[in-house]
Design an enzyme around this catalytic site. Structure first.
Site, PDB file in Angstrom:
ATOM      1  N   ARG A  75      -4.897  23.127 -83.349  1.00 58.89           N
ATOM      2  CA  ARG A  75      -4.351  21.862 -83.911  1.00 58.89           C
ATOM      3  C   ARG A  75      -4.160  22.286 -86.103  1.00 58.89           C
ATOM      4  O   ARG A  75      -4.688  23.185 -86.222  1.00 58.89           O
ATOM      5  CB  ARG A  75      -5.048  20.453 -84.276  1.00 58.89           C
ATOM      6  N   ALA A  87      -4.948  12.735 -75.109  1.00 56.98           N
ATOM      7  CA  ALA A  87      -4.595  11.244 -76.160  1.00 56.98           C
ATOM      8  C   ALA A  87      -2.999  11.636 -75.765  1.00 56.98           C
ATOM      9  O   ALA A  87      -2.830  13.273 -76.186  1.00 56.98           O
ATOM     10  CB  ALA A  87      -5.116  11.417 -77.152  1.00 56.98           C
ATOM     11  N   GLU A 104      -0.729   9.644 -69.646  1.00 62.92           N
ATOM     12  CA  GLU A 104      -1.534  11.192 -70.580  1.00 62.92           C
ATOM     13  C   GLU A 104      -2.543  12.440 -69.948  1.00 62.92           C
ATOM     14  O   GLU A 104      -2.477  13.108 -69.858  1.00 62.92           O
ATOM     15  CB  GLU A 104      -1.519  10.652 -71.840  1.00 62.92           C
ATOM     16  N   GLU A 108      -2.178  15.659 -69.170  1.00 57.64           N
ATOM     17  CA  GLU A 108      -3.169  16.912 -70.008  1.00 57.64           C
ATOM     18  C   GLU A 108      -3.740  17.274 -69.436  1.00 57.64           C
ATOM     19  O   GLU A 108      -4.368  18.310 -69.303  1.00 57.64           O
ATOM     20  CB  GLU A 108      -3.166  16.124 -71.136  1.00 57.64           C
ATOM     21  N   GLU A 154      -0.323  23.225 -76.720  1.00 58.62           N
ATOM     22  CA  GLU A 154      -0.481  22.683 -74.954  1.00 58.62           C
ATOM     23  C   GLU A 154      -0.944  23.148 -73.845  1.00 58.62           C
ATOM     24  O   GLU A 154      -1.375  23.244 -73.035  1.00 58.62           O
ATOM     25  CB  GLU A 154       0.064  20.984 -74.574  1.00 58.62           C
TER      26      GLU A 154
END
Length: 212
Positions: A75, A87, A104, A108, A154
């Site tokens: 992040r 999320a 999601e 993910e 990701e």
């Protein structure tokens, strides 16, 4: 000063519409915008700027052994790889939040949820953003037919199954800092201790979807 509610059973947030005199997009961002609004409150007018957010969903996936699925990714605003729940944004017009949550989880974590229930929902920063997030409890999990391709932050996601109580301990010890994860695992532990009686149907939301 307003008197307290007195009765704990009546403790709840309340809708409080005000007259908005003006509303404009002060900054157009790649993901979300900054909105400037002037509204009447009390005897005068107040100007506030806030993040105009689409809203988001998150998923606390729990397996039969009461392990929660956590993902770790980079992040940039905080310069860390933090542990999170799967999320994503509510950025598809008209999409049901529960459907978005299931999507999601698939994108993910390569998992399909057999059941989704609303665990909790909240506003992330009421003084500076209209972002709302719904956290769903996903159970009866199976693997997707294929692994999803991932890019950017990701691309190097790490996935870990952690006993729910261990995740709670990591939060309370100050080792995990992501607010969605923290609220999700603490709420899940409290709900489990109440026999999951606090869970709501996936569509039983009591907050707004985010920005207009």
């Amino acid at each position: 000063m307003v008197e307290s509610v007195g009765d704990a059973a009546s403790l709840r947030d309340e809708s409080h519409p005000v007259e908005v005199v003006s509303s404009e997009r002060a900054f157009a961002g790649k993901v979300w915008d900054i909105r400037r609004e002037t509204f009447r409150y009390g005897d005068g007018e107040v100007v506030r700027e806030f993040v105009d957010h689409t809203g988001a969903v998150a998923v606390l996936a729990l397996d039969a052994d009461e392990r929660v699925l956590l993902i770790q990714q980079y992040r940039h605003p905080i310069g860390e790889r933090d542990w999170e729940l799967p999320a994503g944004l509510l950025d598809i017009a008209g999409e049901d939040p529960a459907v978005a949550a299931g999507r999601e989880l698939e994108e993910e974590a390569d998992l399909v949820a057999g059941s989704l229930q609303l665990l909790t929902e909240f506003y992330t920063t009421p003084g500076g953003s209209n972002e709302s997030i719904r956290i769903y409890l996903a159970r009866d999990l199976t693997a997707t037919a294929e692994v999803f391709a991932r890019a950017e932050e990701e691309a190097d996601i790490l996935v870990e199954w952690v006993p729910l109580d261990d995740a709670v301990a990591a939060v309370l010890d100050g080792r995990l800092h992501n607010s969605i994860l923290m609220l999700g695992v603490l709420t899940a532990a409290a709900a489990r201790d109440r026999g999951w009686s606090t869970l709501r149907d996936s569509g039983d939301s009591t907050i707004g979807p985010g920005g207009a």
